[in-house]
Design a protein around this motif. Structure first.
Motif, mmCIF file in Angstrom:
data_model
loop_
_atom_site.group_PDB
_atom_site.id
_atom_site.type_symbol
_atom_site.label_atom_id
_atom_site.label_comp_id
_atom_site.label_asym_id
_atom_site.label_seq_id
_atom_site.Cartn_x
_atom_site.Cartn_y
_atom_site.Cartn_z
ATOM 1 N N GLN A 48 44.910 34.943 37.283
ATOM 2 C CA GLN A 48 44.499 34.271 36.049
ATOM 3 C C GLN A 48 43.041 34.535 35.670
ATOM 4 N N PHE A 49 42.287 35.075 36.621
ATOM 5 C CA PHE A 49 40.917 35.518 36.356
ATOM 6 C C PHE A 49 40.835 37.002 36.704
ATOM 7 N N GLY A 50 41.807 37.746 36.196
ATOM 8 C CA GLY A 50 42.010 39.127 36.617
ATOM 9 C C GLY A 50 40.885 40.086 36.310
ATOM 10 N N ASP A 51 40.028 39.759 35.348
ATOM 11 C CA ASP A 51 38.913 40.647 35.033
ATOM 12 C C ASP A 51 37.577 40.021 35.414
ATOM 13 N N SER A 52 37.607 38.984 36.248
ATOM 14 C CA SER A 52 36.376 38.311 36.647
ATOM 15 C C SER A 52 35.611 39.152 37.670
ATOM 16 N N PRO A 53 34.289 39.254 37.540
ATOM 17 C CA PRO A 53 33.494 40.032 38.503
ATOM 18 C C PRO A 53 33.640 39.554 39.936
ATOM 19 N N GLU A 54 33.948 38.281 40.143
ATOM 20 C CA GLU A 54 34.087 37.821 41.528
ATOM 21 C C GLU A 54 35.233 38.533 42.227
ATOM 22 N N HIS A 55 36.171 39.076 41.457
ATOM 23 C CA HIS A 55 37.259 39.870 42.025
ATOM 24 C C HIS A 55 37.037 41.371 41.814
ATOM 25 N N ARG B 129 35.721 44.888 48.773
ATOM 26 C CA ARG B 129 36.585 45.994 48.333
ATOM 27 C C ARG B 129 36.335 47.262 49.142
ATOM 28 N N ARG B 130 35.194 47.334 49.799
ATOM 29 C CA ARG B 130 34.862 48.542 50.569
ATOM 30 C C ARG B 130 35.827 48.785 51.727
ATOM 31 N N TYR B 131 36.636 47.790 52.071
ATOM 32 C CA TYR B 131 37.607 47.971 53.154
ATOM 33 C C TYR B 131 38.950 48.495 52.659
ATOM 34 N N MET B 132 39.154 48.507 51.342
ATOM 35 C CA MET B 132 40.469 48.831 50.805
ATOM 36 C C MET B 132 40.640 50.318 50.560
ATOM 37 N N ALA B 133 41.866 50.802 50.739
ATOM 38 C CA ALA B 133 42.181 52.205 50.487
ATOM 39 C C ALA B 133 41.903 52.534 49.022
ATOM 40 N N ARG C 218 42.255 51.838 42.793
ATOM 41 C CA ARG C 218 42.596 52.427 41.484
ATOM 42 C C ARG C 218 43.644 51.573 40.776
ATOM 43 N N ALA C 219 44.651 51.111 41.526
ATOM 44 C CA ALA C 219 45.685 50.257 40.926
ATOM 45 C C ALA C 219 45.092 48.921 40.488
ATOM 46 N N TRP C 220 44.196 48.366 41.278
ATOM 47 C CA TRP C 220 43.558 47.097 40.919
ATOM 48 C C TRP C 220 42.733 47.237 39.646
ATOM 49 N N ASP C 221 41.952 48.308 39.575
ATOM 50 C CA ASP C 221 41.080 48.493 38.413
ATOM 51 C C ASP C 221 41.885 48.734 37.137
ATOM 52 N N LYS C 222 42.972 49.473 37.266
ATOM 53 C CA LYS C 222 43.843 49.686 36.116
ATOM 54 C C LYS C 222 44.413 48.354 35.636
ATOM 55 N N SER C 223 44.804 47.509 36.579
ATOM 56 C CA SER C 223 45.345 46.196 36.235
ATOM 57 C C SER C 223 44.289 45.322 35.565
ATOM 58 N N ALA C 224 43.044 45.375 36.061
ATOM 59 C CA ALA C 224 41.973 44.563 35.465
ATOM 60 C C ALA C 224 41.722 44.964 34.015
ATOM 61 N N ARG C 225 41.783 46.269 33.749
ATOM 62 C CA ARG C 225 41.591 46.735 32.363
ATOM 63 C C ARG C 225 42.726 46.247 31.468
ATOM 64 N N ASP D 124 49.546 36.225 49.717
ATOM 65 C CA ASP D 124 50.180 37.296 48.950
ATOM 66 C C ASP D 124 49.419 38.615 49.104
ATOM 67 N N ALA D 125 48.674 38.757 50.191
ATOM 68 C CA ALA D 125 47.911 39.984 50.417
ATOM 69 C C ALA D 125 48.826 41.185 50.575
ATOM 70 N N CYS D 126 48.279 42.329 50.220
ATOM 71 C CA CYS D 126 48.884 43.658 50.342
ATOM 72 C C CYS D 126 49.706 43.983 49.096
ATOM 73 N N GLY D 127 49.048 44.636 48.158
ATOM 74 C CA GLY D 127 49.677 45.011 46.897
ATOM 75 C C GLY D 127 49.217 44.182 45.730
ATOM 76 N N ALA D 128 48.583 43.031 45.990
ATOM 77 C CA ALA D 128 48.123 42.145 44.933
ATOM 78 C C ALA D 128 46.651 42.387 44.650
ATOM 79 N N ALA D 129 46.305 42.566 43.396
ATOM 80 C CA ALA D 129 44.937 42.898 43.008
ATOM 81 C C ALA D 129 43.953 41.827 43.449
ATOM 82 N N GLY D 130 42.842 42.262 44.009
ATOM 83 C CA GLY D 130 41.742 41.367 44.342
ATOM 84 C C GLY D 130 41.883 40.617 45.641
ATOM 85 N N ILE D 131 42.972 40.833 46.371
ATOM 86 C CA ILE D 131 43.210 40.080 47.601
ATOM 87 C C ILE D 131 42.970 40.984 48.801
ATOM 88 N N ILE D 132 41.963 40.638 49.594
ATOM 89 C CA ILE D 132 41.558 41.448 50.746
ATOM 90 C C ILE D 132 42.234 40.871 51.980
#
Length: 481
Positions: free
Chosen positions: A308-315, A321-325, A330-337, A376-384
């Protein structure tokens, strides 16, 4: 082996000396305790004073020992051939077990045959479903019943409802109850959650999702339901043809990055209507019903917040994010846009709904509704992975839950939830040697749960310095999914 976690040199017979043992079951703390481990089991918990013989000694220094954490809503095995980075992040954050929410026949077969990956420090797979119920395998009542039977035959621990109608959901639930297999997951938009509870549903994820639970707490319930606020779904086939299952899972995976990007104007209006007509008495009645029927809730507040805060800088600018593949990012950023292109009114309705979700979580907790922590980690945007469980603790505290309740939601309650009450989730002789040593008292404030001095998993001990080294290796070659 693991690319990120080196085998512990402290294993075998381990003596954790002079700790304060926290028991989530009754909220007690016992100071000056020695926890002795042999192999993968705790063999004794006694007052400090005895001499350690033929053991590795870990000086606790009065720190707080708690059972290690469980994440009851994950998708770690969506990438079964590359779980190493995800599992390493879980270990570094004290997470030693999870419920896999997206299974398959192949996954169930691998578990039966003992071929699931198990890199160093890997968490335990506590439960998994078979294939998600969708229009492909549960598009009719007969198909839903058949799929439940197939999953029961294949050894699934539960059936997960995903994209069903009220009719097919209830048919699947009835058959699951007949066979003695649990059913939980997403409630369809056309189903009254009270029907699900009365029908014996095991768990409801994400407080719904959508508006269905909130409609039941609205003074204008009929009007909210009349909005037909169903989330837009991808074009999922309803006939089984060769390759259809793989196509469906690709579609589901793409949508799951952030389902809120498909929020319609009707759904946004339904959120606003439900939130504006909230009825505390009806919410309490719903909570009492869930409590009476042991209708478990896994709120995954971190998941709904990232949606619900998909484009918020906190996410989008989270330093973790430096730990993520790279492919994940790329999928997360596309979703945020895509989320940022939603109408302002739609994004406003989504943001406004957050307060209602916090309020409902607290209402359920006060009513005694059984709840577990999940991300809901793994595949969900912003969730480490790993870190996100601590984010969940933050949001549960934001909702007003006290530190002991939060601790229980990730320790003793998962054991009860899975029908393994007393088998894990406490520090006691005979139980698994899975624990976390904390620098601060977790009963004073939930943030103590992230002040990790060391983690014991399966009887092996990793200090804070060793866990930091794990994180450094992941950051150097990001591989979490």
């Amino acid at each position: 082996m693991s690319r990120y976690v080196e085998p512990s040199v402290v294993r075998g017979r381990v003596w954790l000396r002079d700790v304060t043992v926290v028991d989530p079951l009754d909220g007690s703390t016992t100071t000056g305790q020695d926890v002795v481990v042999e192999g993968d089991r705790i063999v004794s918990v006694t007052a400090t004073g005895a001499k350690a013989v033929d053991a590795h000694v870990v000086e606790g220094g009065g720190r707080f020992a708690v059972p290690a954490f469980m994440d009851m809503h994950m998708h770690a095995l969506n990438t079964p051939d590359d779980v190493d980075g995800t599992y390493a992040l879980m270990l570094a954050n004290g997470v030693v077990g999870f419920r896999q929410m997206s299974g398959s026949r192949a996954l169930l077969k691998s578990r039966r045959e003992g071929t699931l990956p198990r890199p160093t420090g890997a968490p335990a797979l506590k439960a998994t479903a078979g294939d998600l119920l969708t229009p492909l395998n549960a598009g009719t009542v007969d198909a839903a019943v058949r799929t439940v039977r197939e999953q029961h035959r294949d050894g699934a621990d539960f059936v997960k409802a995903g994209m069903t109608t009220g009719e097919t959901f209830l048919a699947a639930l009835k058959e699951a109850n007949r066979l003695g297999i649990r059913l939980g997951g997403h409630l369809p938009a056309d189903l009254d959650p009270r029907q699900a509870a009365l029908g014996g549903v095991w768990s409801i994820e994400h407080l719904g999702p959508g508006v269905t639970v909130f409609a039941a707490a609205s003074s204008r319930e009929a009007e909210v339901r009349a909005t037909k606020a169903a989330r837009k779904l991808p074009p999922i086939p309803t006939v089984r043809i060769p390759g259809a299952e793989k196509l469906v899972m690709r579609l589901v995976k793409g949508m799951a990055v952030n389902p809120a990007t498909g929020t319609s104007e009707e759904e946004a209006h339904a959120y606003e209507l439900a939130d504006a007509s909230y009825d505390q008495h009806k919410a309490e009645e719903l909570g009492a019903l869930f409590a009476r029927h042991t209708t478990w809730q896994c709120p995954t507040l971190i998941r709904v917040h990232t949606q619900q805060f998909g484009d918020s800088p906190e996410h989008t600018a989270d330093p973790r994010r430096r730990y993520m593949a790279p492919s994940e990012l790329r999928a997360w950023d596309k979703s945020a846009r895509k989320f940022a292109r939603l109408p302002d009114s739609t994004r406003g309705a989504l943001r406004g709904h957050w307060a209602a979700q916090l309020r409902m979580t607290k209402t359920f907790a006060d009513a005694g509704v059984p709840m577990v922590a999940g991300t809901d980690a793994c595949g969900a945007a912003g969730i480490i992975p790993g870190f996100s469980l601590h984010d969940e603790f933050d949001h549960l505290a934001e909702a007003g839950l006290d530190p002991l309740t939060i601790l229980r939601m990730t320790t003793t309650e998962p054991a009860r939830f899975l029908g393994e009450e007393g088998a894990f989730g406490r520090i006691a002789a005979g139980l698994p040697a899975d624990l976390v040593l904390l620098d601060e008292d977790p009963l004073q404030h939930h943030t103590a749960l992230r002040k990790i001095a060391g983690v014991m998993r399966d009887g092996s001990w990793w200090s804070r310095a060793e866990l930091d080294a794990v994180l450094d290796r992941i950051a150097a070659k990001p591989g979490a999914h």
